[in-house]
Design an enzyme around this catalytic site. Structure first.
Site, PDB file in Angstrom:
ATOM      1  N   ASN A   1      77.148 -24.147   9.160  1.00 54.34           N
ATOM      2  CA  ASN A   1      76.686 -24.358   7.789  1.00 54.34           C
ATOM      3  C   ASN A   1      75.796 -23.170   7.258  1.00 54.34           C
ATOM      4  O   ASN A   1      75.789 -23.135   6.083  1.00 54.34           O
ATOM      5  CB  ASN A   1      75.584 -25.648   8.000  1.00 54.34           C
TER       6      ASN A   1
ATOM      7  N   GLU B   1      81.109 -27.400  17.246  1.00 52.71           N
ATOM      8  CA  GLU B   1      80.255 -26.374  17.503  1.00 52.71           C
ATOM      9  C   GLU B   1      79.095 -26.768  18.421  1.00 52.71           C
ATOM     10  O   GLU B   1      78.362 -27.945  18.321  1.00 52.71           O
ATOM     11  CB  GLU B   1      79.485 -26.069  16.087  1.00 52.71           C
TER      12      GLU B   1
ATOM     13  N   SER C   1      73.450 -31.359  11.621  1.00 54.23           N
ATOM     14  CA  SER C   1      74.146 -30.179  11.163  1.00 54.23           C
ATOM     15  C   SER C   1      73.096 -29.141  10.739  1.00 54.23           C
ATOM     16  O   SER C   1      73.432 -28.146  10.393  1.00 54.23           O
ATOM     17  CB  SER C   1      74.526 -30.674   9.783  1.00 54.23           C
TER      18      SER C   1
ATOM     19  N   HIS D   1      77.832 -30.542  17.705  1.00 58.61           N
ATOM     20  CA  HIS D   1      78.020 -30.743  16.143  1.00 58.61           C
ATOM     21  C   HIS D   1      79.737 -30.768  15.768  1.00 58.61           C
ATOM     22  O   HIS D   1      80.541 -29.790  16.044  1.00 58.61           O
ATOM     23  CB  HIS D   1      77.632 -29.389  15.304  1.00 58.61           C
TER      24      HIS D   1
HETATM   25  N1  CAA Z   1      90.258 -41.093  10.811  1.00 58.13           N
HETATM   26  C1  CAA Z   1      91.657 -41.022  11.500  1.00 58.13           C
HETATM   27  N2  CAA Z   1      92.639 -40.069  10.869  1.00 58.13           N
HETATM   28  C2  CAA Z   1      91.891 -39.596   9.717  1.00 58.13           C
HETATM   29  C3  CAA Z   1      90.984 -39.886   9.035  1.00 58.13           C
HETATM   30  C4  CAA Z   1      89.963 -40.638   9.743  1.00 58.13           C
HETATM   31  N3  CAA Z   1      88.807 -40.715   9.505  1.00 58.13           N
HETATM   32  N4  CAA Z   1      90.807 -39.037   8.018  1.00 58.13           N
HETATM   33  C5  CAA Z   1      91.953 -38.551   7.742  1.00 58.13           C
HETATM   34  N5  CAA Z   1      92.925 -38.770   8.600  1.00 58.13           N
HETATM   35  C6  CAA Z   1      94.116 -38.300   9.194  1.00 58.13           C
HETATM   36  C7  CAA Z   1      95.234 -39.101   8.228  1.00 58.13           C
HETATM   37  O1  CAA Z   1      95.883 -40.076   8.681  1.00 58.13           O
HETATM   38  C8  CAA Z   1      96.470 -37.848   8.147  1.00 58.13           C
HETATM   39  O2  CAA Z   1      97.076 -37.938   9.254  1.00 58.13           O
HETATM   40  P1  CAA Z   1      98.494 -37.270   9.576  1.00 58.13           P
HETATM   41  O3  CAA Z   1      98.239 -35.636   9.612  1.00 58.13           O
HETATM   42  O4  CAA Z   1      98.889 -37.595  10.943  1.00 58.13           O
HETATM   43  O5  CAA Z   1      99.541 -37.305   8.613  1.00 58.13           O
HETATM   44  C9  CAA Z   1      95.555 -36.563   8.210  1.00 58.13           C
HETATM   45  O6  CAA Z   1      94.281 -36.789   8.613  1.00 58.13           O
HETATM   46  C10 CAA Z   1      95.259 -36.022   6.834  1.00 58.13           C
HETATM   47  O7  CAA Z   1      94.821 -36.973   5.894  1.00 58.13           O
HETATM   48  P2  CAA Z   1      95.295 -37.325   4.565  1.00 58.13           P
HETATM   49  O8  CAA Z   1      96.830 -37.370   4.508  1.00 58.13           O
HETATM   50  O9  CAA Z   1      94.570 -38.543   4.179  1.00 58.13           O
HETATM   51  O10 CAA Z   1      94.703 -36.293   3.537  1.00 58.13           O
HETATM   52  P3  CAA Z   1      94.861 -34.616   3.491  1.00 58.13           P
HETATM   53  O11 CAA Z   1      96.199 -34.179   4.020  1.00 58.13           O
HETATM   54  O12 CAA Z   1      94.472 -34.134   2.320  1.00 58.13           O
HETATM   55  O13 CAA Z   1      93.615 -34.114   4.625  1.00 58.13           O
HETATM   56  C11 CAA Z   1      91.310 -33.881   5.277  1.00 58.13           C
HETATM   57  C12 CAA Z   1      92.307 -34.840   4.464  1.00 58.13           C
HETATM   58  C13 CAA Z   1      91.620 -33.771   6.823  1.00 58.13           C
HETATM   59  C14 CAA Z   1      89.878 -34.457   5.010  1.00 58.13           C
HETATM   60  C15 CAA Z   1      91.506 -32.546   4.675  1.00 58.13           C
HETATM   61  O14 CAA Z   1      91.508 -32.298   3.242  1.00 58.13           O
HETATM   62  C16 CAA Z   1      90.711 -31.272   5.288  1.00 58.13           C
HETATM   63  O15 CAA Z   1      90.752 -31.028   6.372  1.00 58.13           O
HETATM   64  N6  CAA Z   1      89.441 -31.148   4.425  1.00 58.13           N
HETATM   65  C17 CAA Z   1      88.518 -30.107   4.875  1.00 58.13           C
HETATM   66  C18 CAA Z   1      87.534 -31.015   5.739  1.00 58.13           C
HETATM   67  C19 CAA Z   1      86.372 -30.011   6.331  1.00 58.13           C
HETATM   68  O16 CAA Z   1      86.063 -28.850   5.714  1.00 58.13           O
HETATM   69  N7  CAA Z   1      85.386 -30.685   6.878  1.00 58.13           N
HETATM   70  C20 CAA Z   1      84.307 -30.025   7.346  1.00 58.13           C
HETATM   71  C21 CAA Z   1      83.282 -30.612   6.739  1.00 58.13           C
HETATM   72  S1  CAA Z   1      81.586 -29.799   6.990  1.00 58.13           S
HETATM   73  C22 CAA Z   1      81.153 -30.727   8.303  1.00 58.13           C
HETATM   74  O17 CAA Z   1      81.714 -31.842   8.497  1.00 58.13           O
HETATM   75  C23 CAA Z   1      80.161 -30.369   9.088  1.00 58.13           C
HETATM   76  C24 CAA Z   1      78.751 -30.410   8.354  1.00 58.13           C
HETATM   77  O18 CAA Z   1      77.700 -30.380   8.921  1.00 58.13           O
HETATM   78  C25 CAA Z   1      78.481 -30.482   6.710  1.00 58.13           C
END
Ligand code: CAA
Length: 285
Positions: free
Chosen positions: A190, A152, A119, A140
């Site tokens: 990031n 990315e 990352s 990424h």
């Molecule tokens: N595997 C499979 N499916 C998953 C899953 C996983 N690990 N996690 C979530 N899902 C699915 C759920 O089953 C659900 O499916 P449907 O849309 O078909 O119903 C969907 O994703 C949404 O999940 P939830 O209903 O449990 O919860 P939510 O609607 O609150 O969404 C979230 C959860 C997708 C995490 C959402 O809150 C989100 O997009 N958050 C922001 C995430 C983000 O910003 N990520 C980037 C982080 S930075 C990074 O990763 C890089 C780094 O270098 C730090």
């Protein structure tokens, strides 16, 4: 390049998500973990997340079964053997990543592409550890990998145009949308995300607003799926601090100084969802 067999090193949150997506999209996938117990745990997580998608109807039961059939585990890249593409997703330790790249280099097909999911660590330095650094690139993924659309792609100084084109096409085959960045600290994702999270933590530390209101303002005001403090808990506060450290050191610019409250949270062991508490409390996993 015809990529059929892939090797994913690391079965943590990112590694198991990456292996999940490759297996689901038709690639013979070997997930490499440090020992058989960790490998079994990662495979169980993939199975559980595939179940989740099948239950929602995002994939069929047959697609889930086929994905699991294509997934194998191993405890070294040598055991995985003969792959045309590998992606490393172990913890963010530069020397560990270089060691893994040397092992991947020895085990891979001669023209294999070697990617890192780092990352923020310098991909140019990781690339320098292998015989032909033109085949090394950053790929990424975002967490949760099966859900998030972005990959990315980061070009190291040595990455060839052929390697970049192959990985850009590979990301599309996985159903992701690729976007390209150069190998500067934090890349784009990031470099932009972490200062926002860090600033939200300053707002909390200085009493500008409550944790709930900071998150609400950013969630509803900017249409973000999570507020920055909740997202920091989700990513891991130790990871956020480490990335701020890379930005601070890499650009030698005080605008990237990590917030003292972020440092304190990490010192207290409040790392977010994974430790049962960060800015909010969570059930123990
Ligand atoms: N595997 C499979 N499916 C998953 C899953 C996983 N690990 N996690 C979530 N899902 C699915 C759920 O089953 C659900 O499916 P449907 O849309 O078909 O119903 C969907 O994703 C949404 O999940 P939830 O209903 O449990 O919860 P939510 O609607 O609150 O969404 C979230 C959860 C997708 C995490 C959402 O809150 C989100 O997009 N958050 C922001 C995430 C983000 O910003 N990520 C980037 C982080 S930075 C990074 O990763 C890089 C780094 O270098 C730090």
């Amino acid at each position: 390049m015809n990529i059929q067999k892939v090797c994913v090193v690391g079965g943590g949150t990112m590694g198991n998500g990456i292996a999940h997506v490759f297996a689901l999209k038709g690639f013979e996938t070997t997930l490499v973990e440090a020992n058989a117990d960790l490998a079994a745990k990662a495979a169980a997580t993939i199975s559980k997340n595939l179940d989740r998608q099948a239950a929602k109807g995002t994939i069929s039961a047959a697609e889930k079964d086929a994905a699991l059939k294509r997934l194998k585990t191993a405890t070294s890249p040598a055991e995985a053997g003969g792959f045309q593409f590998a992606v490393e997703a172990v913890s963010e330790k530069l020397e560990l990543k270089k060691t893994i790249f040397r092992a991947l280099d020895a085990a891979a097909a001669p023209d294999a592409i070697l990617a890192t999911n780092t990352s923020s660590l310098p991909i140019t330095e990781i690339a320098a550890a292998v015989k032909d650094p033109s085949r090394v690139i950053g790929m990424h993924f975002m967490n949760p990998v099966p859900v998030m659309k972005l990959v990315e792609i980061i070009r190291a100084l040595q990455t060839s145009d052929e390697t970049y084109a192959a990985v850009d096409a590979l990301a599309k085959t996985l159903g992701k949308t690729p976007a390209c960045a150069k190998d500067f600290p934090g890349f784009v994702s990031n470099r932009v995300l972490m200062p926002m999270i860090n600033e939200a933590i300053y707002c909390l530390m200085e009493g500008v607003s409550s944790r709930e209101d900071i998150d609400q303002i950013m969630k509803l005001g900017m249409a973000h799926p999570m507020g920055p403090l909740q997202l920091a808990d989700y990513i891991g506060l130790d990871v956020c601090l480490a990335i701020m450290g890379v930005l601070h050191e890499g650009y030698a610019d005080s605008k990237y100084r990590p917030c003292p409250l972020l440092k304190q949270m990490v010192q207290a062991g409040r790392l977010g969802v994974k430790s049962g508490g960060g800015f909010y409390d969570y059930p123990r996993r």
